[in-house]
Design an enzyme around this catalytic site. Structure first.
Site, PDB file in Angstrom:
ATOM      1  N   LYS A   1       0.880  -1.185   0.000  1.00  0.00           N
ATOM      2  CA  LYS A   1       0.000   0.000   0.000  1.00  0.00           C
ATOM      3  C   LYS A   1       0.911   1.226   0.000  1.00  0.00           C
ATOM      4  O   LYS A   1       1.489   1.579   1.016  1.00  0.00           O
ATOM      5  CB  LYS A   1      -0.867  -0.028   1.272  1.00  0.00           C
ATOM      6  CG  LYS A   1      -2.235   0.605   1.145  1.00  0.00           C
ATOM      7  CD  LYS A   1      -2.236   2.056   0.721  1.00  0.00           C
ATOM      8  CE  LYS A   1      -2.110   3.009   1.892  1.00  0.00           C
ATOM      9  NZ  LYS A   1      -1.890   4.407   1.483  1.00  0.00           N
TER      10      LYS A   1
ATOM     11  N   GLU B   1       8.778   0.938  11.516  1.00  0.00           N
ATOM     12  CA  GLU B   1       9.777   2.008  11.581  1.00  0.00           C
ATOM     13  C   GLU B   1       9.078   3.351  11.647  1.00  0.00           C
ATOM     14  O   GLU B   1       8.451   3.783  10.688  1.00  0.00           O
ATOM     15  CB  GLU B   1      10.703   1.954  10.369  1.00  0.00           C
ATOM     16  CG  GLU B   1      11.971   2.728  10.651  1.00  0.00           C
ATOM     17  CD  GLU B   1      12.505   3.411   9.433  1.00  0.00           C
ATOM     18  OE1 GLU B   1      12.453   4.659   9.397  1.00  0.00           O
ATOM     19  OE2 GLU B   1      12.959   2.701   8.529  1.00  0.00           O
TER      20      GLU B   1
ATOM     21  N   CYS C   1      13.344   9.992   8.227  1.00  0.00           N
ATOM     22  CA  CYS C   1      13.130   9.549   9.614  1.00  0.00           C
ATOM     23  C   CYS C   1      14.393   9.727  10.440  1.00  0.00           C
ATOM     24  O   CYS C   1      14.338  10.001  11.624  1.00  0.00           O
ATOM     25  CB  CYS C   1      12.644   8.108   9.647  1.00  0.00           C
ATOM     26  SG  CYS C   1      13.510   7.038   8.499  1.00  0.00           S
TER      27      CYS C   1
ATOM     28  N   GLU D   1       8.740  15.396  16.360  1.00  0.00           N
ATOM     29  CA  GLU D   1       9.279  15.268  15.008  1.00  0.00           C
ATOM     30  C   GLU D   1       8.612  16.298  14.101  1.00  0.00           C
ATOM     31  O   GLU D   1       7.394  16.292  13.921  1.00  0.00           O
ATOM     32  CB  GLU D   1       8.999  13.861  14.468  1.00  0.00           C
ATOM     33  CG  GLU D   1       9.596  13.643  13.100  1.00  0.00           C
ATOM     34  CD  GLU D   1       9.350  12.233  12.566  1.00  0.00           C
ATOM     35  OE1 GLU D   1       8.187  11.796  12.584  1.00  0.00           O
ATOM     36  OE2 GLU D   1      10.318  11.588  12.128  1.00  0.00           O
TER      37      GLU D   1
HETATM   38  P1  NAD Z   1       1.268   8.226   8.087  1.00  0.00           P
HETATM   39  O1  NAD Z   1       2.020   7.429   9.085  1.00  0.00           O
HETATM   40  O2  NAD Z   1      -0.147   8.531   8.418  1.00  0.00           O
HETATM   41  O3  NAD Z   1       1.280   7.483   6.655  1.00  0.00           O
HETATM   42  C1  NAD Z   1       2.212   6.493   6.298  1.00  0.00           C
HETATM   43  C2  NAD Z   1       1.488   5.390   5.532  1.00  0.00           C
HETATM   44  O4  NAD Z   1       0.480   4.807   6.367  1.00  0.00           O
HETATM   45  C3  NAD Z   1       0.763   5.859   4.275  1.00  0.00           C
HETATM   46  O5  NAD Z   1       0.860   4.868   3.278  1.00  0.00           O
HETATM   47  C4  NAD Z   1      -0.689   5.953   4.742  1.00  0.00           C
HETATM   48  O6  NAD Z   1      -1.632   5.852   3.712  1.00  0.00           O
HETATM   49  C5  NAD Z   1      -0.776   4.780   5.687  1.00  0.00           C
HETATM   50  N1  NAD Z   1      -1.842   4.861   6.683  1.00  0.00           N
HETATM   51  C6  NAD Z   1      -2.419   5.963   7.222  1.00  0.00           C
HETATM   52  N2  NAD Z   1      -3.361   5.617   8.119  1.00  0.00           N
HETATM   53  C7  NAD Z   1      -3.390   4.263   8.160  1.00  0.00           C
HETATM   54  C8  NAD Z   1      -4.131   3.304   8.909  1.00  0.00           C
HETATM   55  N3  NAD Z   1      -5.061   3.656   9.806  1.00  0.00           N
HETATM   56  N4  NAD Z   1      -3.879   1.993   8.711  1.00  0.00           N
HETATM   57  C9  NAD Z   1      -2.935   1.610   7.840  1.00  0.00           C
HETATM   58  N5  NAD Z   1      -2.210   2.470   7.092  1.00  0.00           N
HETATM   59  C10 NAD Z   1      -2.418   3.787   7.252  1.00  0.00           C
HETATM   60  O7  NAD Z   1       2.102   9.535   7.825  1.00  0.00           O
HETATM   61  P2  NAD Z   1       1.681  10.892   7.063  1.00  0.00           P
HETATM   62  O8  NAD Z   1       0.296  11.302   7.465  1.00  0.00           O
HETATM   63  O9  NAD Z   1       1.960  10.715   5.629  1.00  0.00           O
HETATM   64  O10 NAD Z   1       2.742  11.899   7.681  1.00  0.00           O
HETATM   65  C11 NAD Z   1       2.539  12.396   8.986  1.00  0.00           C
HETATM   66  C12 NAD Z   1       3.840  12.403   9.752  1.00  0.00           C
HETATM   67  O11 NAD Z   1       4.365  11.080   9.859  1.00  0.00           O
HETATM   68  C13 NAD Z   1       4.982  13.185   9.112  1.00  0.00           C
HETATM   69  O12 NAD Z   1       4.892  14.542   9.350  1.00  0.00           O
HETATM   70  C14 NAD Z   1       6.180  12.562   9.767  1.00  0.00           C
HETATM   71  O13 NAD Z   1       6.384  13.137  11.027  1.00  0.00           O
HETATM   72  C15 NAD Z   1       5.778  11.115   9.943  1.00  0.00           C
HETATM   73  N6  NAD Z   1       6.362  10.257   8.867  1.00  0.00           N
HETATM   74  C16 NAD Z   1       7.417   9.489   9.193  1.00  0.00           C
HETATM   75  C17 NAD Z   1       8.011   8.714   8.204  1.00  0.00           C
HETATM   76  C18 NAD Z   1       9.214   7.853   8.507  1.00  0.00           C
HETATM   77  O14 NAD Z   1      10.041   7.636   7.623  1.00  0.00           O
HETATM   78  N7  NAD Z   1       9.322   7.300   9.701  1.00  0.00           N
HETATM   79  C19 NAD Z   1       7.513   8.721   6.904  1.00  0.00           C
HETATM   80  C20 NAD Z   1       6.391   9.494   6.609  1.00  0.00           C
HETATM   81  C21 NAD Z   1       5.832  10.258   7.618  1.00  0.00           C
END
Ligand code: NAD
Length: 483
Positions: free
Chosen positions: A177, A253, A287, A387
């Site tokens: 996904k 992660e 990250c 973060e």
């Molecule tokens: P997120 O964690 O919500 O999204 C990451 C992934 O999870 C996406 O593919 C999203 O569609 C999916 N997702 C969202 N809700 C879900 C659920 N309930 N069940 C399963 N999958 C789900 O992150 P975001 O909203 O894109 O970004 C928000 C914050 O997250 C950023 O500002 C940053 O701080 C952090 N982030 C961290 C990393 C990392 O590398 N650790 C990467 C992206 C974002």
């Protein structure tokens, strides 16, 4: 190759629309305009994809494949990605916003991941146990089955490859996904897998919203392992959903607030420049970004001046123009980062430079922000603890080595850390005391794909990279033979 900006789902080796026929828009963050669209998969599409992956897993074409042939398929996929590298990089740069050369670097890392794990496909052997002579007891390593991967938008191809390649090397099949922001390059990568002959159902991609496709994947009974990379909040939801099915979450992660410790015996000029350029890489959306700069008190003004001067030279621009730094990935990220800049000012930190969204000209249309440096940051401030995921450094002063270590560890996160010192003993002494999984000493790169990477504390668990990935995407079976 003709670049495709409107993509479907990739299920069972073919492009298909979502069952609802709905799509969602994908933006070019450098212009703030619609770039294309992707199919909006829902639970029904996750069902289809998991069924295809289950069939793929059991099919003789995959399950009974000689490990050496699996190795050759991954290698062929790497060669295909190489032949399409420039198009993939352009697509990635367009949908994520990153400078073209960094997108090219990410495609190279993707290729390296495929090559590296191709090599593991025929090298994961088991062992025999020491038991009485009348018996034989051996351990064999088996695949998990269908593994679900939820990918973020910051390094969509790299994170895809580092998770999917070891899965396939061990004989699993996958349902991926991608993030809402970056489904286009992921779709292309999956299509290339089929073009080189990976059997149908081995690699499936279901784009869609996190709360629809993502949540359905985490709670699907057919999933035998889950890997997630993203925010702590979503990571918690993934764990809760997986718990209901007792699905192993092999790798989670989450974010970080990684410290960079600069001691007085370091090469100060290099340390300052590396810190400034480092926070601009991927517009701070990494990250492991070193967003907390811990500096020995006597060096603060000197290092701050150097960082300010370096940040002032950073050229912002559209990813395809290959600037020093591209935009943030989305309007939501822009709001998040600008909110944190305001929070930092209201908390009493001193904004030494940056932190503004360009109000005029071409850049005003995209999700750009100038890289920022906060001085006089202190523990307890939100800009120090949370973060930000943008190009913002919070600089804190320390007096002693013990205080530096204490400050570095005073975080709910634990992912990466960097140490700058010329004192070899200090370098190893401090590295040993940091609560993180990855330490860099004196800059110069980061982690290779051969090295395990992952979190401690709220940065998560599991390790992606190297042998550890092979171990986590497989399980051990014990066979006792009464001779
Ligand atoms: P997120 O964690 O919500 O999204 C990451 C992934 O999870 C996406 O593919 C999203 O569609 C999916 N997702 C969202 N809700 C879900 C659920 N309930 N069940 C399963 N999958 C789900 O992150 P975001 O909203 O894109 O970004 C928000 C914050 O997250 C950023 O500002 C940053 O701080 C952090 N982030 C961290 C990393 C990392 O590398 N650790 C990467 C992206 C974002």
């Amino acid at each position: 190759m003709q670049l495709v900006y409107d993509v479907g789902l990739w299920i069972d080796g073919a492009a298909v629309p979502a069952q609802t026929r709905k799509t969602f828009s994908v933006l070019d963050p450098g212009r703030g305009e619609v770039l294309g669209s992707a199919a909006r998969g829902t639970a029904a599409d996750i069902d289809r994809a998991v069924e295809a992956a289950e069939r793929g897993f059991r099919s003789p074409a995959w399950h009974d494949l000689d490990p050496y042939e699996r190795c050759r398929l991954l290698w062929a996929w790497a060669r295909k990605v190489e032949s399409e590298a420039e198009d993939l990089a352009r697509l990635l740069s367009l949908e994520n916003g990153k400078p073209l050369r960094h997108a090219r670097d990410e495609v190279l890392t993707t290729i390296r991941n495929l090559e590296y794990y191709a090599g593991w496909a025929d090298k994961s052997d088991g062992r025999t146990l020491r038991v009485p002579d009348h018996a034989l007891d051996y351990l064999i390593r088996e695949p998990l089955g269908v593994v679900g991967h939820i990918i973020p938008w910051n390094y969509p191809l790299d994170i895809f490859a580092r998770g999917v390649a070891p899965c396939l090397a061990m004989g699993n099949t996958v349902v991926v996904k991608p993030a809402e922001e970056t489904p286009l390059s992921t779709f292309l990568l999956a299509r290339l897998a089929s073009e080189v002959g990976l059997p149908a159902g081995v690699v499936n991609v279901v784009s869609g919203l996190g709360l629809e496709a993502g949540a359905a994947l985490c709670s699907h009974a057919g999933i035998q392992g889950l890997a997630f990379c993203g925010s702590v909040e979503t990571g918690r939801e993934v764990l809760l959903a997986a718990a209901r099915q007792v699905t192993p979450v092999v790798s989670l992660e989450l974010g970080g607030k990684s410290p960079c410790l600069i001691f007085p015996d370091a090469d100060i000029d290099r340390a300052a420049e590396s810190s400034a350029l480092g926070i601009c890489y991927n517009t701070g959306q990494s990250c492991g970004a070193l967003s907390r700069l811990l500096v020995q008190r006597d060096l603060v003004e000197r290092i701050a001046d150097q960082i300010r001067a370096t940040l002032a030279r950073v050229r912002l621009g559209h990813g395809l123009d290959d600037p020093d730094m591209g935009p943030l990935v989305s309007e939501a990220q822009l709001k998040k980062v600008t909110d944190y800049v305001e929070i930092g000012c209201s908390e009493g930190a001193r904004l030494a430079c940056g932190g503004r969204h360009p109000e005029a000209g071409q850049l005003s249309q995209g999700f750009f922000i100038e890289p920022a440096l906060f001085l006089d940051a202190r523990p307890g401030m939100r800009i120090v603890e949370e973060e930000i995921f943008g190009p913002v450094i919070s600089l804190l002063a320390f007096d002693t080595e013990e205080e530096a270590i204490h400050l570095a560890n005073a975080s709910k996160y634990g992912l990466s850390a960097e140490i700058w010192t010329r004192d070899l003993s200090r370098a190893h002494r401090v590295a040993a005391q940091l609560d993180v999984s990855h330490v860099t000493i004196n800059g110069g790169g980061g982690f290779g794909i051969e090295a395990p990477f992952g979190g401690v504390k709220q940065s998560g668990f599991g390790r992606e990279g190297g042998w550890e990935s092979i171990a986590q995407y497989s399980r051990v079976k014990n066979v006792w033979v009464n001779l």
